[in-house]
Design an enzyme around this catalytic site. Sequence first.
Site, short mmCIF file in Angstrom:
data_model
loop_
_atom_site.label_atom_id
_atom_site.label_comp_id
_atom_site.label_asym_id
_atom_site.label_seq_id
_atom_site.Cartn_x
_atom_site.Cartn_y
_atom_site.Cartn_z
N LYS A 27 0.83 -1.22 0.00
CA LYS A 27 0.00 0.00 0.00
C LYS A 27 0.85 1.26 0.00
CE LYS A 27 -2.00 -0.64 3.96
NZ LYS A 27 -1.48 -1.92 4.49
N ARG A 61 -8.82 1.14 9.14
CA ARG A 61 -8.41 -0.23 9.39
C ARG A 61 -9.49 -1.00 10.16
NH1 ARG A 61 -2.82 0.73 8.96
NH2 ARG A 61 -1.48 -1.10 9.09
N ARG A 106 12.03 -5.62 4.45
CA ARG A 106 11.60 -4.24 4.42
C ARG A 106 12.56 -3.34 5.20
NH1 ARG A 106 5.44 -2.37 5.13
NH2 ARG A 106 5.59 -3.07 7.28
N ARG A 126 11.94 -1.92 10.76
CA ARG A 126 10.89 -1.55 11.70
C ARG A 126 10.76 -2.64 12.74
NH1 ARG A 126 5.69 0.08 8.35
NH2 ARG A 126 4.78 -1.17 10.02
N ARG A 143 -0.02 -9.16 13.28
CA ARG A 143 -0.60 -8.09 12.45
C ARG A 143 -1.48 -8.69 11.34
NH1 ARG A 143 4.61 -5.19 10.77
NH2 ARG A 143 3.32 -3.76 9.60
P1 ADP Z 1 1.53 -1.74 7.79
O1 ADP Z 1 0.60 -1.27 6.71
O2 ADP Z 1 2.76 -2.34 7.26
O3 ADP Z 1 0.86 -2.56 8.85
P2 ADP Z 1 1.55 0.93 8.90
O4 ADP Z 1 2.76 1.76 8.77
O5 ADP Z 1 0.36 1.29 8.10
O6 ADP Z 1 2.06 -0.51 8.61
O7 ADP Z 1 1.10 0.87 10.44
C1 ADP Z 1 1.98 0.54 11.47
C2 ADP Z 1 1.24 0.43 12.79
O8 ADP Z 1 0.62 1.70 13.13
C3 ADP Z 1 0.09 -0.56 12.81
O9 ADP Z 1 0.52 -1.87 13.06
C4 ADP Z 1 -0.79 0.01 13.93
O10 ADP Z 1 -0.29 -0.32 15.21
C5 ADP Z 1 -0.66 1.50 13.73
N1 ADP Z 1 -1.72 2.01 12.83
C6 ADP Z 1 -1.54 2.59 11.61
N2 ADP Z 1 -2.71 2.94 11.05
C7 ADP Z 1 -3.67 2.58 11.94
C8 ADP Z 1 -5.09 2.66 11.95
N3 ADP Z 1 -5.79 3.18 10.91
N4 ADP Z 1 -5.76 2.18 13.04
C9 ADP Z 1 -5.09 1.65 14.08
N5 ADP Z 1 -3.76 1.55 14.15
C10 ADP Z 1 -3.05 2.00 13.09
#
Ligand code: ADP
Length: 212
Positions: A13, A88, A123, A156, A167
């Site tokens: 994404k 999410r 990554r 990360r 996750r």
């Molecule tokens: P990825 O898409 O690889 O899981 P992100 O960078 O989008 O990673 O998100 C990293 C972390 O930030 C998530 O695992 C979560 O803990 C938090 N996070 C990001 N966006 C949201 C969201 N919309 N709702 C809840 N937690 C979020």
Amino acid sequence: MKIMFLGAPGAGKGTQAEHTSARLGIPAISTGAIIREAIKNETAMGLAAKAYTEKGALVPDEVVIGIIKERLEMDDCKNGYILDGFPRTVVQAEALDAMGIEMDAVISIEVPDEAIIARMGGRRVCPKCSATYHVDFKPSKDGVTCDACGEALTLRRDDSPEVVADRLRIYHEQTEPLKDYYASKGRMKIVIGQDKVEDTTALTDAAIDSMK
Ligand code: ADP
Ligand code: ZN
């Protein structure tokens, strides 16, 4: 144009959101990047979010909804934007609806769990400007520092195998239902994530252009 990317963690994404941002000249808004920045700067929100992200859990809806409301009010969002990693949960999607925001295109990037697990270990992220790379699929020019700002790339912490498994489970339970949510609104296209970034990019561009 308002565009949303859905998909599992590591599905690509962020990469497609950055590409689309440059192609269409609208900002890509990543809640994950905003949260990581807040953690780095040790703001009150960052301190509250840290424990959740480190164990692979979602940050509470009200926190993330607050972040998005504030971000979408900024001037650069006037001509459209790209949402990467928000919503999410169904509660977050409903909050977006309650704000009166309708997406022009929702792109669901689909990659099997096994492929995601294999990808995550490679990554890399720039701790300074949040640019993302992958040792095999999207390496930086010298492999160790950021092309954009020269900072040394890091892993990360939430990309460790145990956290990735959590996750993915949370993705299937809480985020995947959003596919039905947006499919029923009729503005969703599925893009099957390819091994090569540029192949996924071509499919993404075509899907978005078909909804302009
Ligand atoms: P990825 O898409 O690889 O899981 P992100 O960078 O989008 O990673 O998100 C990293 C972390 O930030 C998530 O695992 C979560 O803990 C938090 N996070 C990001 N966006 C949201 C969201 N919309 N709702 C809840 N937690 C979020
Ligand atoms: Zn950088």
